[in-house]
Design an enzyme around this catalytic site. Sequence first.
Site, PDB file in Angstrom:
ATOM      1  CD  GLU A  81      -1.322   0.174   3.638  1.00  0.00           C
ATOM      2  OE1 GLU A  81      -2.188  -0.675   3.805  1.00  0.00           O
ATOM      3  OE2 GLU A  81      -1.241   1.217   4.279  1.00  0.00           O
ATOM      4  CB  CYS A 113      -2.001  -5.726   5.877  1.00  0.00           C
ATOM      5  SG  CYS A 113      -1.760  -4.137   6.654  1.00  0.00           S
ATOM      6  CG  HIS A 237      -2.148  -8.714   9.278  1.00  0.00           C
ATOM      7  ND1 HIS A 237      -0.953  -8.246   8.802  1.00  0.00           N
ATOM      8  CD2 HIS A 237      -2.863  -7.629   9.659  1.00  0.00           C
ATOM      9  CE1 HIS A 237      -0.947  -6.920   8.881  1.00  0.00           C
ATOM     10  NE2 HIS A 237      -2.103  -6.523   9.393  1.00  0.00           N
TER      11      HIS A 237
END
Lengths: 348, 130
Positions: A81, A113, A237
């Site tokens: 990103e 992400c 994550h």
Amino acid sequence: MDVGIVGYGVYIPWYRIRVEEIAKVWGDDPENIKRGLLVEEKSVPGPDEDTATIAVEAARNAVKQAGIDPQGIGAIYVGSESHPYAVKPTATIVAEAIEATPDLTAADYEFACKAGTAGIQTCMGAVEAGMIKYGMAIGSDTAQGAPGDPLEYTAAAGGCAFIVGKNGSETLATIEDTYSYTTDTPDFWRRDMRPYPKHGGRFTGKPAYFKHVLSAANGLLRKLQLTPQDFAYVVFHQPNGKFPMHAAEELGFSKEQVVPGLLAPKIGNTYSGSAMMGLAAVLDQAKPGERILMVSYGSGAGSDAFSIVVRDTIEKKRNATPKVLDYVNRKVNIDYAAYVKFRRLLVK
Amino acid sequence: MAVPRFWREIPNRYNLVGARCGNCNKVLFPPRYICPYCRRMGKLEPYRLKRRGKVLSYTVVHIAANGFEDQAPYLLAIIELEDGPRLTAQITDCNPDEIKIGDEVEMIFRRMGEESQDGVIYYGFKARRI
């Protein structure tokens, strides 16, 4: 599925900034922050680093570990990103720097992400279909948190590259299957031409991170008819150190299954690189036959879950390149002033 | 630097592609069209240099060149590559008081600068201590 990981490589910048340094500037209590986020310090890119240079270092490590001719790579996808250009692919820069050009397809991915793991899935499909021999998926970011925003404590930099190929003597791990869970959930976003993302505060937790991560994990477990006990490790994550611990507990995984892949406390949230780098850290130490569950999360929102089984080949491949922990421990701490200079936040 | 010039030199800047003479076997970087040793007898071919070398000499730059102000004080060194050629490169990720002549380095991929805020970004090689 009949695909696997042929090689992987990571890169984490040299610089770190501690929670205390940032808290001092904004009048926050560092102990409170560290306890709340389970993060001690985060990685910071040097003044000559960006998402492309980080992706190149990770990609070169992956090619070296895989021991393949980069000309055999038929696709490169870079998820981030924080691509250095708004228009002009990072993937072509990486392809050129690893000498995979010109016979390949390449593109940049964007999904907060989880853009890197979306790239892994694309490569899996293309390899399985016989379109390409090897595919490379990279998650790389130099994440930005607005000065004074809680994100500033965790928005870090790093990257991870995976090379996907057909299962065989070259693959160090088999990707058994993948499952994704996606909805329209505006928990975190950045509008066009704006330098910093905005987020929904506590809304980023339960209806966003946890709903998607748990649903993707449960979906894959159901699909494969497996339970947490069938896995040696689990990697999520890591927006901070706390969320993955909670997710593990909720799903019935033990602390011992999460900790080896938990990097956020030492390097922060490397965004697109986060879950992939956790997987790399686990592969650095896993034994052949062990099964790993990896679940990424991208705000906006979605999760990709993967079940991976380690193969014998790992023993002879993984010592070719620096390990994740080598990069975690290779560091120098900087103060907030140097951080502000490196991040080009000074008005001159 | 004009965009076409940067683009033309991408193989050299990203991957240290130089030239090797098939007649005298000497490696040249940057690449040349004529071997300076063999002249018309030379047979130059593209050759990718190994990314390893050592510091032959260095200096600490305090008065930075344009575009490098945020990096001062920084290290500029003459690196002798394993393949023979010497080149000038910045040493990155290193405190200026920690470098020594003879230190082993690897050539890595970094941002060298940019045309302007809305111009192209120049990538190329820098050295890092091993």
